[in-house]
Design a protein around this motif. Structure first.
Motif, PDB file in Angstrom:
ATOM      1  N   THR A 182      -8.565  -4.886  -2.522  1.00  0.00           N
ATOM      2  CA  THR A 182      -8.322  -4.417  -3.884  1.00  0.00           C
ATOM      3  C   THR A 182      -9.406  -4.939  -4.808  1.00  0.00           C
ATOM      4  O   THR A 182     -10.180  -5.841  -4.450  1.00  0.00           O
ATOM      5  CB  THR A 182      -6.960  -4.929  -4.405  1.00  0.00           C
ATOM      6  N   VAL A 187      -6.869  -2.019  -8.179  1.00  0.00           N
ATOM      7  CA  VAL A 187      -7.181  -0.708  -7.626  1.00  0.00           C
ATOM      8  C   VAL A 187      -7.431  -0.857  -6.139  1.00  0.00           C
ATOM      9  O   VAL A 187      -8.212  -1.718  -5.707  1.00  0.00           O
ATOM     10  CB  VAL A 187      -8.431  -0.104  -8.326  1.00  0.00           C
ATOM     11  N   TRP A 188      -6.747  -0.020  -5.348  1.00  0.00           N
ATOM     12  CA  TRP A 188      -7.014  -0.029  -3.894  1.00  0.00           C
ATOM     13  C   TRP A 188      -8.429   0.489  -3.632  1.00  0.00           C
ATOM     14  O   TRP A 188      -8.832   1.509  -4.187  1.00  0.00           O
ATOM     15  CB  TRP A 188      -6.006   0.853  -3.143  1.00  0.00           C
ATOM     16  N   ALA A 199      -2.733   4.763  -6.445  1.00  0.00           N
ATOM     17  CA  ALA A 199      -4.134   4.315  -6.375  1.00  0.00           C
ATOM     18  C   ALA A 199      -4.307   2.954  -7.016  1.00  0.00           C
ATOM     19  O   ALA A 199      -5.239   2.215  -6.694  1.00  0.00           O
ATOM     20  CB  ALA A 199      -5.046   5.344  -7.047  1.00  0.00           C
ATOM     21  N   ASP A 200      -3.401   2.600  -7.945  1.00  0.00           N
ATOM     22  CA  ASP A 200      -3.484   1.273  -8.558  1.00  0.00           C
ATOM     23  C   ASP A 200      -2.063   0.775  -8.816  1.00  0.00           C
ATOM     24  O   ASP A 200      -1.098   1.521  -8.703  1.00  0.00           O
ATOM     25  CB  ASP A 200      -4.308   1.316  -9.850  1.00  0.00           C
ATOM     26  N   ARG A 253       0.831  -1.209   0.000  1.00  0.00           N
ATOM     27  CA  ARG A 253       0.000   0.000   0.000  1.00  0.00           C
ATOM     28  C   ARG A 253       0.865   1.258   0.000  1.00  0.00           C
ATOM     29  O   ARG A 253       0.611   2.232  -0.735  1.00  0.00           O
ATOM     30  CB  ARG A 253      -0.941  -0.004   1.199  1.00  0.00           C
ATOM     31  N   GLY A 272      -9.524   1.261  -0.543  1.00  0.00           N
ATOM     32  CA  GLY A 272      -9.543   2.113   0.643  1.00  0.00           C
ATOM     33  C   GLY A 272      -9.769   1.358   1.928  1.00  0.00           C
ATOM     34  O   GLY A 272      -9.624   1.895   3.023  1.00  0.00           O
TER      35      GLY A 272
END
Length: 630
Positions: free
Chosen positions: A616, A624-625, A585-586, A580, A627
């Motif tokens: 993800t 893509v994370w 963001a990806d 992370r 959050g």
């Protein structure tokens, strides 16, 4: 609401009961070939008599021959009014007298005397027959009953009799439709393409198509697939109605006459009943202490022994005798149910009465026991209310009123002023002592489960209820459990319940080896071996591998990448944070490999695990994370 009643035709053989039933209903209740050939009723016969918007009336034609007395008892036990049939050309006969005794002992309070075959004799003879009948009826439930003169072939007096039956029942209270459903079974048969069908008169409560049911005392679970009332399909049936029930998942040989179909498991099954017994006058034989008897209760016919506590025999005794019946088989009964006792050999009706206490205990011979039974019989309002709740475990006010026969104001005052009673969920009532018993039983069951399953989070709530619902209603179990959780006696974790201070753990004799396994797994970091290899090296036997692995996963100590590779939770968390912090963001697989230095055999399962846990989301060749954090 509409009311439902069942009346019975009783009397001596060949006095015209079946013919009278046919004249009243236009139905021939002799359905067996043998019955038609011998012109006597062997089985119970049923017919529809009358129906309007307020009332529905069924008829049971009861066999009159002495050999078929048990069918007679099974039929009479479920009826609301009796038509005593006496032939004008014969008068009162032996079976007439025996039926009279049994009707009185079964608590039948409403009756009509039908003098049949009046066209065969002249008026003077009819007057003699009436005098003869009146003499026999003195001191019986029929002493004040109206007389009707009828002839079933010419139909003389038939409409008047039908009108009298209807008028009498319209002024009578029907059976309890609010209580739990109970139907003592008196017929079992198979219909091709439908399966097992049972038939009987609904004693109390109501039944709906599709309703879950139990066959007691066997404890078999079933469902009401279809219902019929008077050979017509019905969605519901009520107390007092003659009803056929098509049972789901039950073979014909699994159920028999004498079993009871109920909607609740809370009916008591027992082999020992405390009773108030009345003995028939002019017995031919002495009734001795512990002698074998045949007990007829509902539709059941069970062998047993009679036990006295203040005498060793009876010959002539007009007083009510408090005693006990010990049976060879379980029956379903409750306080107030009526029964008949017969001597098996030589055959003779001994007497009958009502059940004081369905679950009798062993008592000492002597007047102290009689005094205790007398107290049980009379029962103060508080004792009656406590007895009803102890039997049913939980009841609404309406059902308590029915079972205790108390005035509403008196019962409500008792329930709110006495410390023994508890209203829960602003609805039903129970005993505080029962909630303590239930909590204690739950505690013991959870404790036993923890001792046998140290690694599991607790006992499945549904499994706990399933076990205990054989005795207690579900809503009461839910209340006690919730109350126990609030008071920190119990705890819950998802669908599992446990003792408040319980924490799952590896069995003590395997803790050292498991800790060694975890140390090795942790030391290997992200380059782990197959998890099975760690268990093998630790010397943990295969039967325990699955349980310990599940425990370690449930407790979050290890995280699975796939079915073979597992990481220690600490390394998994560190790997997530490293990835992370080192990406935007990806990211792509190559980015992850550069950061973590992992080969594809670890990297691909790790990334797929991130997708599965919601950290993800894969979008084409990138991830893509989302959050979400661990």
């Amino acid at each position: 609401m509409k009311r439902y009643f069942t009346i019975g035709m009783a009397g001596h053989i060949d006095h015209g009961k079946t013919t009278l039933t046919k004249a009243l209903t236009n139905v021939d209740t002799d359905r067996l070939k043998e019955e038609k050939e011998r012109q006597i009723s062997i089985e119970l016969g049923f017919a529809h008599l009358y129906e309007d918007e307020d009332i529905q009336i069924s008829v049971i034609d009861v066999p009159g021959h002495e050999r078929f007395i048990r069918q007679m008892i099974a039929g009479v036990a479920g009826i609301d009014l009796v038509v005593l049939v006496v032939a004008a050309d014969e008068g009162v006969m032996p079976q007439t007298r025996e039926h009279l005794h049994i009707l009185g002992l079964l608590g039948i309070k409403s009756g009509i005397v039908a003098v049949t075959k009046v066209d065969r004799v002249d008026e003077e003879f009819i007057d003699l027959v009436k005098d003869d009948i009146l003499d026999e009826l003195k001191g019986t439930v029929f002493e004040q009953s109206p007389f009707m003169l009828v002839d079933s072939l010419s139909l003389k007096g038939i409409n008047d009799l039908k009108s009298l039956i209807t008028t009498t029942l319209k002024a009578q209270e029907m059976r309890d439709v609010k209580g739990a459903f109970r139907l003592p079974i008196d017929q079992v048969f198979t219909i091709k393409g439908q399966g097992t069908v049972v038939r009987g008169t609904v004693y109390e409560g109501a039944i709906e198509e599709g309703q879950p049911l139990m066959i007691m005392p066997k404890g078999l679970e079933t469902r009401a697939r279809q219902l019929q009332v008077h050979h017509q399909p019905a969605k519901k049936a009520f107390a007092g109605q003659r009803t056929a029930v098509n049972l789901s998942g039950i073979a014909t040989d699994e159920v028999q006459r004498g079993d009871v179909l109920v909607s609740s498991e809370h009916f008591i099954t027992t082999r020992t009943i405390d009773v108030a017994l009345s003995v028939i006058a002019d017995l031919d034989y002495i009734v001795k202490q512990r002698m074998p008897i045949k007990c007829h209760i509902g539709t059941a016919e069970v062998m047993g022994r009679i036990v006295f506590f203040d005498r060793n025999e009876i010959k002539d005794d007009s007083s009510e005798i408090l005693c006990q019946i010990r049976l060879e088989e379980e029956i379903v009964t409750k306080r107030g149910d009526r029964f008949i006792l017969r001597r098996p050999s030589p055959i003779e009706t001994i007497g009958g009465g009502w059940v004081i206490e369905p679950r009798g205990e062993k008592y000492r011979f002597g007047h102290q026991t009689i005094e205790e039974l007398a107290k049980k019989k009379e029962g103060t309002p508080k004792e009656r209310t406590m007895a009803a709740l102890f039997e049913a475990k939980s009841l609404p006010l309406s059902e308590l009123l029915t079972r205790t026969s108390l005035e509403q104001s008196e019962l409500e005052h008792l329930l709110h002023e006495e410390d023994e009673f508890l209203q829960y969920k602003n609805k039903d009532y129970t005993l505080i002592s029962l909630t303590s018993m239930i909590e204690e039983e739950m505690y013991d069951r959870m404790k036993d489960y923890h001792n046998e399953n140290e690694m599991k989070p607790g006992l499945n709530r549904a499994e706990l209820f399933q076990i205990m619902q054989n005795v207690y209603p579900k809503q009461l179990l839910e209340y006690v459990l919730e109350n126990g959780i609030q008071s920190s006696t119990f705890g819950k974790r998802d669908q599992y319940v446990h003792l408040h201070d319980f924490k799952p753990q590896i069995p003590i004799n395997w803790q050292k080896r498991t800790n060694g396994l975890l140390d090795e797994l942790k030391n290997d970091g992200l380059q782990v071996k197959y998890l099975h290899d760690y268990f093998t090296k630790a010397g943990i036997p295969q039967p325990l591998v699955v349980e310990i692995k599940k425990f370690l996963m449930d407790e979050g100590v290890i995280v699975s990448l796939d079915e073979q590779y597992y990481w220690h939770r600490e390394h998994f968390s560190n790997a997530v944070e490293t990835l992370r912090n080192g990406t935007g963001a990806d990211f792509e697989v190559g980015d992850a490999k550069a950061l973590l230095g992992l080969s594809r055999k670890y990297m691909i399962p790790f990334l797929e695990r991130l997708d599965m846990t919601g950290l993800t989301m894969r979008v084409e060749n990138k991830r893509v994370w989302k959050g979400k954090k661990l």
